[in-house]
Structures are given as structure tokens and as C-alpha cells.
Write an enzyme that holds these catalytic residues in place. Structure first.
Site, PDB file in Angstrom:
ATOM      1  N   ASP A  95       0.800  -1.227   0.000  1.00 60.16           N
ATOM      2  CA  ASP A  95       0.000   0.000   0.000  1.00 60.16           C
ATOM      3  C   ASP A  95       0.831   1.275   0.000  1.00 60.16           C
ATOM      4  O   ASP A  95       0.371   2.316   0.437  1.00 60.16           O
ATOM      5  CB  ASP A  95      -0.917   0.001   1.224  1.00 60.16           C
ATOM      6  CG  ASP A  95      -0.181  -0.319   2.520  1.00 60.16           C
ATOM      7  OD1 ASP A  95       1.035  -0.044   2.600  1.00 60.16           O
ATOM      8  OD2 ASP A  95      -0.812  -0.853   3.447  1.00 60.16           O
ATOM      9  N   GLU A 117      -0.172  -9.112  -1.127  1.00 58.29           N
ATOM     10  CA  GLU A 117      -0.735  -8.617   0.126  1.00 58.29           C
ATOM     11  C   GLU A 117      -1.965  -7.759  -0.148  1.00 58.29           C
ATOM     12  O   GLU A 117      -2.121  -6.642   0.351  1.00 58.29           O
ATOM     13  CB  GLU A 117       0.303  -7.839   0.948  1.00 58.29           C
ATOM     14  CG  GLU A 117      -0.088  -7.692   2.419  1.00 58.29           C
ATOM     15  CD  GLU A 117       0.895  -6.868   3.219  1.00 58.29           C
ATOM     16  OE1 GLU A 117       1.412  -7.406   4.213  1.00 58.29           O
ATOM     17  OE2 GLU A 117       1.153  -5.701   2.844  1.00 58.29           O
ATOM     18  N   GLU A 131      -2.062   5.009   3.255  1.00 63.07           N
ATOM     19  CA  GLU A 131      -2.002   3.605   2.824  1.00 63.07           C
ATOM     20  C   GLU A 131      -3.378   3.000   2.552  1.00 63.07           C
ATOM     21  O   GLU A 131      -3.544   2.202   1.621  1.00 63.07           O
ATOM     22  CB  GLU A 131      -1.257   2.782   3.878  1.00 63.07           C
ATOM     23  CG  GLU A 131       0.239   3.039   3.944  1.00 63.07           C
ATOM     24  CD  GLU A 131       0.620   4.216   4.803  1.00 63.07           C
ATOM     25  OE1 GLU A 131       1.829   4.473   4.952  1.00 63.07           O
ATOM     26  OE2 GLU A 131      -0.291   4.898   5.339  1.00 63.07           O
ATOM     27  N   HIS A 212       6.409   5.454  13.380  1.00 61.77           N
ATOM     28  CA  HIS A 212       6.715   6.212  12.171  1.00 61.77           C
ATOM     29  C   HIS A 212       5.489   6.563  11.336  1.00 61.77           C
ATOM     30  O   HIS A 212       5.601   7.259  10.338  1.00 61.77           O
ATOM     31  CB  HIS A 212       7.672   5.405  11.273  1.00 61.77           C
ATOM     32  CG  HIS A 212       7.047   4.170  10.701  1.00 61.77           C
ATOM     33  ND1 HIS A 212       7.037   2.975  11.370  1.00 61.77           N
ATOM     34  CD2 HIS A 212       6.407   3.957   9.532  1.00 61.77           C
ATOM     35  CE1 HIS A 212       6.418   2.065  10.637  1.00 61.77           C
ATOM     36  NE2 HIS A 212       6.018   2.642   9.518  1.00 61.77           N
ATOM     37  N   ARG A 214       2.388   8.281   9.665  1.00 62.87           N
ATOM     38  CA  ARG A 214       2.073   9.699   9.490  1.00 62.87           C
ATOM     39  C   ARG A 214       0.929  10.138  10.404  1.00 62.87           C
ATOM     40  O   ARG A 214       0.928  11.256  10.912  1.00 62.87           O
ATOM     41  CB  ARG A 214       1.713   9.973   8.024  1.00 62.87           C
ATOM     42  CG  ARG A 214       2.896   9.906   7.081  1.00 62.87           C
ATOM     43  CD  ARG A 214       2.474  10.110   5.627  1.00 62.87           C
ATOM     44  NE  ARG A 214       3.606   9.958   4.723  1.00 62.87           N
ATOM     45  CZ  ARG A 214       4.408  10.931   4.334  1.00 62.87           C
ATOM     46  NH1 ARG A 214       4.187  12.156   4.768  1.00 62.87           N
ATOM     47  NH2 ARG A 214       5.410  10.713   3.511  1.00 62.87           N
ATOM     48  N   HIS A 243      13.057   6.339  13.318  1.00 60.18           N
ATOM     49  CA  HIS A 243      12.846   6.648  11.907  1.00 60.18           C
ATOM     50  C   HIS A 243      13.525   7.958  11.543  1.00 60.18           C
ATOM     51  O   HIS A 243      13.629   8.879  12.365  1.00 60.18           O
ATOM     52  CB  HIS A 243      11.347   6.736  11.624  1.00 60.18           C
ATOM     53  CG  HIS A 243      10.982   6.618  10.177  1.00 60.18           C
ATOM     54  ND1 HIS A 243      11.045   7.681   9.303  1.00 60.18           N
ATOM     55  CD2 HIS A 243      10.558   5.557   9.443  1.00 60.18           C
ATOM     56  CE1 HIS A 243      10.666   7.286   8.096  1.00 60.18           C
ATOM     57  NE2 HIS A 243      10.364   6.009   8.152  1.00 60.18           N
TER      58      HIS A 243
END
Length: 371
Positions: A95, A117, A131, A212, A214, A243
Site C-alpha cells: 500500500d 498482500e 495507505e 513512524h 504519518r 525513523h
């Protein structure tokens, strides 16, 4: 049959290298590899470890570039690769922005897309962002959907995807993890970073942190507050590969630097990551992939999100949602540290994500599936 596999991030590389190995070793296929380098250093580490040499390296990583700029650049550059290669299939995974833009480019060039996936859903377009939108969009035009679980397949059926194009394969991340664990055991020198940390924290239980996403950028200080409170325990060591995104790194360096039993380290290469996963007492994460990987090695997972596109882990008891509230995080971590029965129940629960044979199943599907 020519297969072009396109990816750009470290997680994609991890989940695709077992398939690339299988395609390379199968005389039915000509395998070609294109990387966008949406991640650069972290991607290159996995490529080197897995022995993958890209045929096309687009080098599109730029500091602080926006998603719309990245998406446009991938769409154009991958389009050029498609013109040159003319593959029979384009394979994308998961994604990411790379997966979405590469799949869209293939669609524009009328080349069938295999989505590895496929079918993960949180049900919330804003979580994880972007995503959830990326994977839903890929599903609308993919010709072959390789779902890791039955639940993921059911999600696609509910979205009116043709049943004959949906196949339950297991998740290739388990293939990768089992392959890598054997390599790490055979070559302990490949995990020097973790071996040094093991000596430093000898006698303490290790909690591995990753943060990490967003959608959590605005909650980093809350997460740091929970970690700082947990660090007061003398029986605990916290290993936090931080990250590189400044929204994460800047906060954690300010909030957590100088704590004796907290190791703020650079992101680990894949061998050291596998070693950390193998020795950790538990995982505290907002990552998606770790929810699949950790249970394969018997490591409980606490997920710092309110929703997950991997509800199989929650249902199986290998993972638990804890959000980003510091009090809740501390309570849940403390419970797993102090209640051995609760920890054992999560550690021994069945991993629903596969048996390590997903890549070979996908190879067979690529040869046989209608385009």
C-alpha cells in the site's frame, strides 16, 4: 513470461525478495526488477542482504518531498520503464505510494497488475494514511489479488472483486523472516549492532519500539512520554530504532536522549532487525508488518493505533491495540512485563499469516491466472 516487479521501500523489499528469489529460480519466468528508491539506504540494505540487483533504479528519493510530487514522479518514471520492458505482468506489494503509482502506470499501459498482500482494510481512509486509500485503489484495477488471509480475501469479495481473481497465498513476509533467521544464525557477524546491545543490556528484558506512521506524527510526544515512564524500570531495556523522518527523530531526540536504559539508534538493517525481533520480550509499534512478523517468532505485539488493517492478529491474540495515550501504553506494557501468563498466551498464540510458502504459490498463480 516476463514479470516486472516494482517497489521502493524497505518493507516492500522484505516482502518481495522471497518472490524475486522464486521467480529467478523458476525457468518459466524472466524476472525484471525496478526500484523507485522511495527509501534509499534502508532499501539498499535489504537488496544487498537478499542478493537482489535491480535492473532499473529510478532514485526518486528527495528530502521532504510531498506525496503528490512523489506520486507524479513515480507515475512518469515507471511509465518509461514499462515502455522499455513491455512485461506480461507488473507485480506490486502492499500500500505504498510506489505500489499505487506503479500499479496505476501499468493500468494506463494496459498491463495486468498482480497485487501481493491484497485485501488489507482498516475501514478508515484516514488511518493509516495514505495507505488505506492506496490499497483500495490498487484493488479496483488489479488482475490478480494475492490475499494473505481469508479475511483479506473476504474484504475483496465485499468490494465486488471477481472471486476467481482472488487467491489466499499467505504472506510473503513470513517467507522472508524464516529465510533471514536462518541466515542470521549462520552468520552472527551480520548482527554486530544487536550483539553489542545484548551485551550492554544483559539481564534485562528488551522492549522494541517503532513509531513512524504519518497519522501518529502529532502524537510523538505522547509516545515519548510513555517510553520515558517505562524507562524507570530497572528490569527493562528499550531499543528504539528511530525513523529518519524529522517529525519522529527530532521529538525523540529531545524527549528521550540521555536515558541509561533507552537505546536510540539508527534504523536497523534487516539482519539486525530480525535478531532484535527474535530476542525482544515484546514489541510496541505502529508498524503494520511487525504485526505479522513478530508472532512468527513468538513475540507479543502492542499496536499504537486505534484501528488496524490486520485484525487477524487481534483476533488470534498475537497483537493488541493500545492507541497513543501514555497511560494506556504504560498499563499494557506493564501487564505483559508483570503477568507471565498473559505474556505466554500472546507468545504462543497461532500466527494467522502463513507457513512460509507464499512466494511459490504466487509464482504458480502468475503462470496460470487470466490476464
Amino acid at each position: 513470461m516476463k514479470i516486472l516487479t516494482v517497489f521502493g521501500t524497505r518493507p516492500e523489499a522484505i516482502k518481495l525478495f522471497p518472490l524475486l528469489h522464486a521467480l529467478r529460480d523458476d525457468p518459466r519466468f524472466e524476472s525484471r526488477v525496478c526500484v523507485t528508491a522511495q527509501h534509499r539506504e534502508m532499501l539498499d540494505q535489504v537488496l544487498a542482504f537478499a542478493g537482489i540487483v535491480p535492473d532499473h533504479d529510478l532514485g526518486l528519493m528527495r528530502d521532504r518531498q510531498s506525496l503528490d510530487t512523489l506520486n507524479a514522479r513515480i507515475l512518469v518514471e515507471v511509465g518509461g520503464v514499462l515502455e522499455a520492458e513491455r512485461p506480461d505482468w507488473v507485480v506490486v506489494q502492499g500500500d505504498t505510494t510506489t505500489a499505487f503509482a506503479a500499479a496505476l502506470a501499468a493500468h494506463y499501459h494496459r498491463i495486468p497488475v498482480c497485487h501481493v498482500e491484497a485485501g488489507l482494510r482498516s475501514g478508515d481512509l484516514a488511518n493509516p494514511w495514505p495507505e488505506e486509500m492506496n490499497r483500495r485503489a490498487i484493488a479496483t484495477f488489479a488482475a490478480l489479488h494475492c490475499a494473505p488471509t481469508g479475511l483479506a480475501a473476504d474484504n475483496l469479495v465485499r468490494e465486488s472483486i471477481e472471486r476467481e481473481r482472488i487467491h489466499i497465498t499467505g504472506n510473503t513476509v513470513i517467507d522472508a523472516l524464516l529465510w533471514a533467521r536462518e541466515r542470521v544464525r549462520e552468520a552472527p557477524e551480520s548482527t554486530r549492532i544487536m550483539r553489542e546491545l545484548e551485551r550492554r543490556f544483559e539481564g534485562r528484558r528488551i522492549v522494541r519500539i517503532s513509531a513512524h506512521r504519518r497519522e501518529n506524527f502529532g502524537h510523538m510526544r505522547e509516545i515519548a512520554s510513555a517510553i520515558r515512564r517505562l524507562s524507570q524500570r530497572d528490569d527493562l531495556a528499550i531499543v528504539f530504532p528511530v525513523h529518519r523522518n524529522p517529525a519522529v527523530r527530532d521529538v525523540m531526540q529531545v524527549e528521550l536522549s540521555g536515558l541509561d536504559n533507552v537505546a536510540l539508534i539508527d534504523p536497523l538493517d534487516y539482519p539486525n532487525f530480525v535478531r532484535l525481533l527474535d530476542i525482544a520480550h515484546l514489541m510496541l509499534t505502529d508498524s503494520g508488518g511487525v504485526q505479522e512478523e513478530a508472532p512468527a517468532l513468538g513475540t507479543p505485539v502492542l499496536v499504537m493505533r486505534e484501528t488496524t488493517e490486520r485484525p487477524e492478529a487481534i483476533a488470534a491474540g498475537t497483537a493488541r491495540l493500545v492507541g497513543t495515550d501514555p497511560e494506556r501504553i504504560v498499563n499494557e506494557v506493564t501487564r505483559l512485563l508483570d503477568d507471565s501468563e498473559t505474556h505466554a498466551a500472546m507468545a504462543s498464540a497461532h500466527n494467522p499469516y502463513g507457513d512460509g510458502q507464499a512466494a511459490s504459490r504466487i509464482c504458480d498463480l502468475l503462470k496460470e491466472a487470466p490476464r
